[in-house]
Enzyme design. Sequence first.
Site, PDB file in Angstrom:
ATOM      1  N   LYS A 131      34.692  -7.558  -6.740  1.00  0.00           N
ATOM      2  CA  LYS A 131      35.023  -6.537  -7.740  1.00  0.00           C
ATOM      3  C   LYS A 131      35.864  -5.430  -7.092  1.00  0.00           C
ATOM      4  CE  LYS A 131      32.892  -3.110 -10.708  1.00  0.00           C
ATOM      5  NZ  LYS A 131      31.667  -2.559 -11.267  1.00  0.00           N
ATOM      6  N   GLU A 135      32.692  -8.483   4.321  1.00  0.00           N
ATOM      7  CA  GLU A 135      32.368  -9.902   4.489  1.00  0.00           C
ATOM      8  C   GLU A 135      33.415 -10.767   3.785  1.00  0.00           C
ATOM      9  OE1 GLU A 135      30.323  -7.541   3.525  1.00  0.00           O
ATOM     10  OE2 GLU A 135      28.320  -7.794   4.368  1.00  0.00           O
ATOM     11  N   GLY A 167      28.438  -5.712 -10.559  1.00  0.00           N
ATOM     12  CA  GLY A 167      28.496  -6.943  -9.762  1.00  0.00           C
ATOM     13  C   GLY A 167      27.376  -7.915 -10.118  1.00  0.00           C
ATOM     14  N   ARG A 168      26.141  -7.405 -10.185  1.00  0.00           N
ATOM     15  CA  ARG A 168      24.993  -8.298 -10.433  1.00  0.00           C
ATOM     16  C   ARG A 168      24.882  -8.717 -11.892  1.00  0.00           C
ATOM     17  NH1 ARG A 168      23.906  -3.333  -8.704  1.00  0.00           N
ATOM     18  NH2 ARG A 168      22.637  -1.876  -9.911  1.00  0.00           N
ATOM     19  N   GLU A 210      18.216  -4.364  -6.827  1.00  0.00           N
ATOM     20  CA  GLU A 210      19.365  -3.463  -6.685  1.00  0.00           C
ATOM     21  C   GLU A 210      19.420  -2.519  -7.891  1.00  0.00           C
ATOM     22  OE1 GLU A 210      23.589  -4.887  -6.338  1.00  0.00           O
ATOM     23  OE2 GLU A 210      23.340  -4.501  -4.206  1.00  0.00           O
ATOM     24  N   HIS A 231       1.998 -24.798  -2.167  1.00  0.00           N
ATOM     25  CA  HIS A 231       1.529 -25.230  -0.846  1.00  0.00           C
ATOM     26  C   HIS A 231       1.909 -24.223   0.228  1.00  0.00           C
ATOM     27  CE1 HIS A 231       0.258 -29.105  -2.425  1.00  0.00           C
ATOM     28  NE2 HIS A 231       1.300 -28.968  -3.237  1.00  0.00           N
ATOM     29  N   LYS A 262      26.218   0.072   5.479  1.00  0.00           N
ATOM     30  CA  LYS A 262      27.572  -0.504   5.604  1.00  0.00           C
ATOM     31  C   LYS A 262      28.468   0.424   6.427  1.00  0.00           C
ATOM     32  CE  LYS A 262      27.998  -2.337   0.909  1.00  0.00           C
ATOM     33  NZ  LYS A 262      28.798  -2.266  -0.304  1.00  0.00           N
TER      34      LYS A 262
HETATM   35  O1  F6P Z   1      26.683  -4.058  -1.216  1.00  0.00           O
HETATM   36  C1  F6P Z   1      26.226  -4.334  -2.497  1.00  0.00           C
HETATM   37  C2  F6P Z   1      27.349  -4.709  -3.422  1.00  0.00           C
HETATM   38  O2  F6P Z   1      28.086  -3.598  -3.762  1.00  0.00           O
HETATM   39  C3  F6P Z   1      26.806  -5.402  -4.658  1.00  0.00           C
HETATM   40  O3  F6P Z   1      26.387  -4.522  -5.621  1.00  0.00           O
HETATM   41  C4  F6P Z   1      27.953  -6.257  -5.040  1.00  0.00           C
HETATM   42  O4  F6P Z   1      27.594  -7.257  -5.943  1.00  0.00           O
HETATM   43  C5  F6P Z   1      28.387  -6.768  -3.692  1.00  0.00           C
HETATM   44  O5  F6P Z   1      28.238  -5.659  -2.843  1.00  0.00           O
HETATM   45  C6  F6P Z   1      29.770  -7.321  -3.612  1.00  0.00           C
HETATM   46  O6  F6P Z   1      30.718  -6.391  -4.014  1.00  0.00           O
HETATM   47  P1  F6P Z   1      32.200  -6.822  -4.370  1.00  0.00           P
HETATM   48  O7  F6P Z   1      32.147  -7.733  -5.542  1.00  0.00           O
HETATM   49  O8  F6P Z   1      32.915  -5.531  -4.667  1.00  0.00           O
HETATM   50  O9  F6P Z   1      32.752  -7.500  -3.166  1.00  0.00           O
END
Ligand code: F6P
Length: 533
Positions: free
Chosen positions: A206, A212, A265-266, A351, A382, A496
Amino acid sequence: MTAPLERCSAWQRLVAQAAAPPPTMEALFAAESERFQRHSLALDDVLVDVSRHPVAEQTWTDLFQLASERDLSGAIERLFTGAIVNESEGRAALHTALREPPELAAQGAGIEVATAVQQQLERMASLVERLRSGQLHGYDGRPLQDVVNIGIGGSECGVTMAYEALAATVEQPLRLHTVAAVDGRELSAVWQQIDPATTLFVVASKSFTTQETLTNARTAWQWLEQAAGRPVPEQFVGVSADEQAMADFGIPEAQRLQIWDWVGGRYSLPSAVGFPVAATLGMAPFCELLRGMHAMDRHFRESPWANNIPVRLGLLGLWEFSLGGACGHAVLPYHPGLRRFPAYLQQLDMESLGKSVTQSGEAVTVPSGAILWGEVGGNAQHSFFQWLHQGTGRVIVELLAPVDEAECPEAHRGLTLANALGQAEALARGQRPDPAAPAAAHRHYTGNRPVTLVLFRRLDPYTLGQLIALHEHRVFVQAHLWGINPFDQWGVELGKQLAKGLVPLVRGEAALDTSSDPATRGVLTWVRAGMGE
Ligand code: F6P
């Protein structure tokens, strides 16, 4: 302005009820012959049974009253019509608009949002069609046939979860791989399984700033460039709210899919973030997923409290976590396809609800968002079910199970549902052995543990859509009652930022001086000294 929780008269009555010993399950069922009928709610082929929560009729009455006193209906309307419900970021949260049929736009987020949503869906559909009909080619002219999603959090969890849940339900799914971790190991493992010339990479972020995702995306770009002997932008699709960032990365205009700041995002699976699901499983299943979500949206917006499944579950969350001493929510799907559902809900729930201040920045004064975790039900039986049955902690136990097992071998049929029902009974009813019997204390089950049973006919896209939206709205109800903003996530930022600053120190490119955190300095000194050498 609605009254804060503590000033609602229904809340004060609930506090008084919670101070008394909870009613036993036997007493509740004995007192109400229709208890199951009154407390099991159906929507299409989904049945949600909350009769096994130790909640008396008067408590339900006061919970419904609390929802009204807190103006939950007003909050739901504000959510669906695009009000700024995410106050700390000044944004709407219009995930419901992503699955709204266009003709209903006037009752929802409005024409402008509906038009933008439709345009992106059409764009997505056309890319999906071209990919699945073999018209998208890799650098050597062969059709693309593997999809790699590069994204993390909301840009990954829903995609992986939905693909795992639904791949077995469609004919000839394309292969989906997901890469989230920053270390490059996942990417290398995927690289072993794909042919670079026939793979489509989807970079989903987003913000298009996530460390990452961008690190993995740049590496994938270079690998592909190396394999092809030239840059290969045509093998990349981008999904982001930042069009310019996608362009700067090198993604061609026709392969940029847009989301908007009003999609959290979620909550983003039904947006273009779901493109890898549509690309690998087909546009029709994806649209069915949206239809299932919309069915739950309507149910949530239109049903009175007593019949409203997300409202009921949200009220139970408030009752158990704020007043009943519960500290968690175990999600136990009795279907291997839902293996990733608990992880998906973990982000959605924790979150959204893991906050200690209200929308206006005041302290939350009651226990609120709890720990959510889970595992495929049979495996968990189990493993940690011992704790659920006899541990000293209390959690809401949610068991999800399909009823239709036509695709299962005959000898296996009925076993899953029997296990789910057996566990629900054991948790709720308990067992009191004769005190004189051997090991009586060890075979004693207190029972009265809160159980939600979710049955559905079969795991298909429509049902999965309903289950996802059910939890989105359940979370919204809890957040609203507690006064929490479920749509921001400030708590993820600090770690972060610190990590960014630490990269040169970890890489040994900067000196460890006294300005760094003493414990971090200690660790890095140990690493630099050769660890155990
Ligand atoms: O670090 C958490 C977060 O901001 C989430 O809320 C989000 O879904 C994820 O990182 C990834 O963010 P993006 O879609 O901006 O890469």
